[in-house]
Write an enzyme that holds these catalytic residues in place. Structure first.
Site, PDB file in Angstrom:
ATOM      1  N   ILE A  11      18.494  70.685  50.224  1.00 31.11           N
ATOM      2  CA  ILE A  11      18.799  71.758  49.050  1.00 31.11           C
ATOM      3  C   ILE A  11      19.098  73.187  49.605  1.00 31.11           C
ATOM      4  O   ILE A  11      18.379  73.472  50.559  1.00 31.11           O
ATOM      5  CB  ILE A  11      17.451  71.697  48.318  1.00 31.11           C
ATOM      6  CG1 ILE A  11      17.135  70.239  47.784  1.00 31.11           C
ATOM      7  CG2 ILE A  11      17.245  72.889  47.386  1.00 31.11           C
ATOM      8  CD1 ILE A  11      15.686  70.097  47.213  1.00 31.11           C
ATOM      9  N   LYS A  39      25.601  68.926  55.257  1.00 24.25           N
ATOM     10  CA  LYS A  39      26.799  68.380  55.780  1.00 24.25           C
ATOM     11  C   LYS A  39      27.126  66.978  55.089  1.00 24.25           C
ATOM     12  O   LYS A  39      28.184  66.643  54.858  1.00 24.25           O
ATOM     13  CB  LYS A  39      27.124  68.375  57.123  1.00 24.25           C
ATOM     14  CG  LYS A  39      27.132  69.805  57.966  1.00 24.25           C
ATOM     15  CD  LYS A  39      27.458  69.644  59.522  1.00 24.25           C
ATOM     16  CE  LYS A  39      27.522  71.337  59.750  1.00 24.25           C
ATOM     17  NZ  LYS A  39      29.043  71.785  59.422  1.00 24.25           N
ATOM     18  N   GLY A  40      25.980  66.137  55.214  1.00 20.08           N
ATOM     19  CA  GLY A  40      26.423  64.832  54.863  1.00 20.08           C
ATOM     20  C   GLY A  40      26.553  64.618  53.428  1.00 20.08           C
ATOM     21  O   GLY A  40      27.777  63.987  52.978  1.00 20.08           O
ATOM     22  N   ASN A  42      27.809  67.119  51.197  1.00 24.84           N
ATOM     23  CA  ASN A  42      28.970  67.883  50.921  1.00 24.84           C
ATOM     24  C   ASN A  42      30.308  66.912  51.422  1.00 24.84           C
ATOM     25  O   ASN A  42      31.005  66.878  50.702  1.00 24.84           O
ATOM     26  CB  ASN A  42      29.289  69.110  51.741  1.00 24.84           C
ATOM     27  CG  ASN A  42      28.196  70.021  51.317  1.00 24.84           C
ATOM     28  OD1 ASN A  42      27.791  70.005  50.248  1.00 24.84           O
ATOM     29  ND2 ASN A  42      27.744  70.935  52.325  1.00 24.84           N
ATOM     30  N   LEU A 213      40.534  75.472  64.035  1.00 23.28           N
ATOM     31  CA  LEU A 213      40.647  76.835  64.426  1.00 23.28           C
ATOM     32  C   LEU A 213      40.549  78.152  63.646  1.00 23.28           C
ATOM     33  O   LEU A 213      41.279  79.234  63.954  1.00 23.28           O
ATOM     34  CB  LEU A 213      41.867  76.849  65.434  1.00 23.28           C
ATOM     35  CG  LEU A 213      41.973  76.006  66.680  1.00 23.28           C
ATOM     36  CD1 LEU A 213      43.545  75.810  66.943  1.00 23.28           C
ATOM     37  CD2 LEU A 213      41.167  76.292  67.893  1.00 23.28           C
ATOM     38  N   GLY A 214      39.887  78.064  62.583  1.00 20.21           N
ATOM     39  CA  GLY A 214      39.659  79.053  61.591  1.00 20.21           C
ATOM     40  C   GLY A 214      40.909  79.628  61.193  1.00 20.21           C
ATOM     41  O   GLY A 214      41.682  78.951  60.485  1.00 20.21           O
ATOM     42  N   GLY A 217      44.330  77.921  61.925  1.00 19.38           N
ATOM     43  CA  GLY A 217      44.743  76.646  61.544  1.00 19.38           C
ATOM     44  C   GLY A 217      44.077  75.339  62.198  1.00 19.38           C
ATOM     45  O   GLY A 217      42.871  75.648  62.622  1.00 19.38           O
ATOM     46  N   ASP A 238      32.945  82.243  49.436  1.00 19.55           N
ATOM     47  CA  ASP A 238      32.145  81.666  50.241  1.00 19.55           C
ATOM     48  C   ASP A 238      32.543  80.612  51.086  1.00 19.55           C
ATOM     49  O   ASP A 238      32.993  79.604  50.560  1.00 19.55           O
ATOM     50  CB  ASP A 238      31.121  80.946  49.241  1.00 19.55           C
ATOM     51  CG  ASP A 238      29.502  80.274  49.789  1.00 19.55           C
ATOM     52  OD1 ASP A 238      29.514  80.380  51.103  1.00 19.55           O
ATOM     53  OD2 ASP A 238      28.849  80.020  49.103  1.00 19.55           O
ATOM     54  N   ASP A 244      33.236  71.092  55.715  1.00 19.19           N
ATOM     55  CA  ASP A 244      32.799  69.729  55.146  1.00 19.19           C
ATOM     56  C   ASP A 244      33.783  69.132  54.266  1.00 19.19           C
ATOM     57  O   ASP A 244      34.071  68.100  54.007  1.00 19.19           O
ATOM     58  CB  ASP A 244      31.514  69.815  54.401  1.00 19.19           C
ATOM     59  CG  ASP A 244      30.623  70.053  55.447  1.00 19.19           C
ATOM     60  OD1 ASP A 244      30.446  69.908  56.498  1.00 19.19           O
ATOM     61  OD2 ASP A 244      29.371  70.762  54.875  1.00 19.19           O
TER      62      ASP A 244
END
Length: 304
Positions: A11, A39-40, A42, A213-214, A217, A238, A244
């Site tokens: 949560i 993470k799971g 998502n 690599l943000g 790419g 956001d 994920d």
């Protein structure tokens, strides 16, 4: 091929702030929101929205029943989710106006995964299936070894990276890694970004790597092939579920047998759409949205 995600169920408590809190500082949040996350969770939702046949295995606390409902509503099979008597795993997330975030995670029910439970779940899967894991639940070393015994392929997102993970996890059993620069440096023991993948391929020649690599790419590399993909220009709201979303979409396309360049393209578009909306799992797009957007978004070539 079915995909089993042994993953966290959180949560998210999202606090919108002017800046990240500094040591010793007290600040006020302009807004507080609650989202499903982890993470799971998502990645399971991203897999399902991308069209994969995905099952989620994990534990929820007495306050987490809503998470199971959310997964089911998004098309994830929830047959193997169990409730514990404790508190659900949760995250405290700060989001600043630029859309960047930082996150504190409390494991809670996610750390109540047992070997007996793992065995019960894996009895239902075989060598034609694939298991996805992150580092937000207990028992992941045991899960990996039991998957190997059953000849089930393993995909790993080693996040959050930790000393215990680095010291004990059987990385040689992993077929497909999803890593960013921080995880790449820790796994390869290499500081030079340009050398990380070559080092990892030497260490784990039977594995493939998806290296994000943000703003530059992403690179896919295995012992035979290398592919790259750039990014898409969108207004960032956001970034919580960006990685994920990418992981779920790439893995869904990969499991469906699509060419790697197509996997990278769809995952990159999906991730770009996700960061343009607030929240974690609610921001993950459907495949129909991805296919519609891929020809309309402004593409920026990969930058090494």
């Amino acid at each position: 091929m079915s995909i089993l995600n042994f993953g966290s169920l959180n949560i998210d408590h999202v606090y919108h702030v002017d800046h990240f809190v500094r040591p010793g500082e007290t600040i006020s949040a302009g807004r507080l929101e609650y989202f499903s996350g982890g993470k799971g969770l998502n990645q399971s939702i991203a897999l399902a929205k991308a069209g994969a046949d995905v099952y989620h295995a994990g534990k929820i606390g007495t306050d987490g029943k809503k998470l199971e409902e959310i997964l089911a509503n998004d098309g994830v099979h929830t047959d193997y989710i169990e409730m514990t008597n404790g508190v659900n795993g949760h995250a405290l997330i700060q989001v600043v106006p630029s859309g960047q975030n930082n996150i504190i995670i409390y494991g809670g029910s996610n750390h109540e995964i047992t070997e007996t439970y793992v065995d019960q779940v894996l009895e239902n899967f075989g060598e034609d299936d694939l298991v996805l894991m992150q580092n937000e639940i207990s028992c992941i070393n045991y899960i990996a070894r039991q998957c190997a015994k059953r000849k089930i392929k393993i995909a790993l997102n080693p996040s959050p990276i930790s000393k215990e993970l680095l010291d004990t996890f059987p990385f040689e059993l992993v077929s497909l890694f999803f890593i960013n620069e921080i995880e790449g440096r820790e796994l390869s023991k290499t500081e030079n970004t340009d050398e990380i993948l070559d080092s990892l391929i030497k260490m784990y020649p039977n594995s493939a790597f998806v290296f994000t690599l943000g703003h530059n790419g992403v690179i896919y590399k295995d012992k035979n092939d290398t592919f790259t993909h750039g990014i898409y220009n969108v207004k960032v709201v956001d970034t919580t579920a960006a990685g994920d979303t990418f992981t779920g979409y790439f893995l869904a396309c990969y499991a469906a047998g699509e060419p790697i360049p197509d996997c990278l393209l769809k995952a990159s578009v999906a991730s770009s759409l996700a960061v343009s909306k607030p929240g974690a799992s609610p921001s993950i797009p459907l495949m129909e949205e991805v296919l519609e957007a891929k020809s309309t978004l402004e593409y920026v070539e990969f930058q090494k």
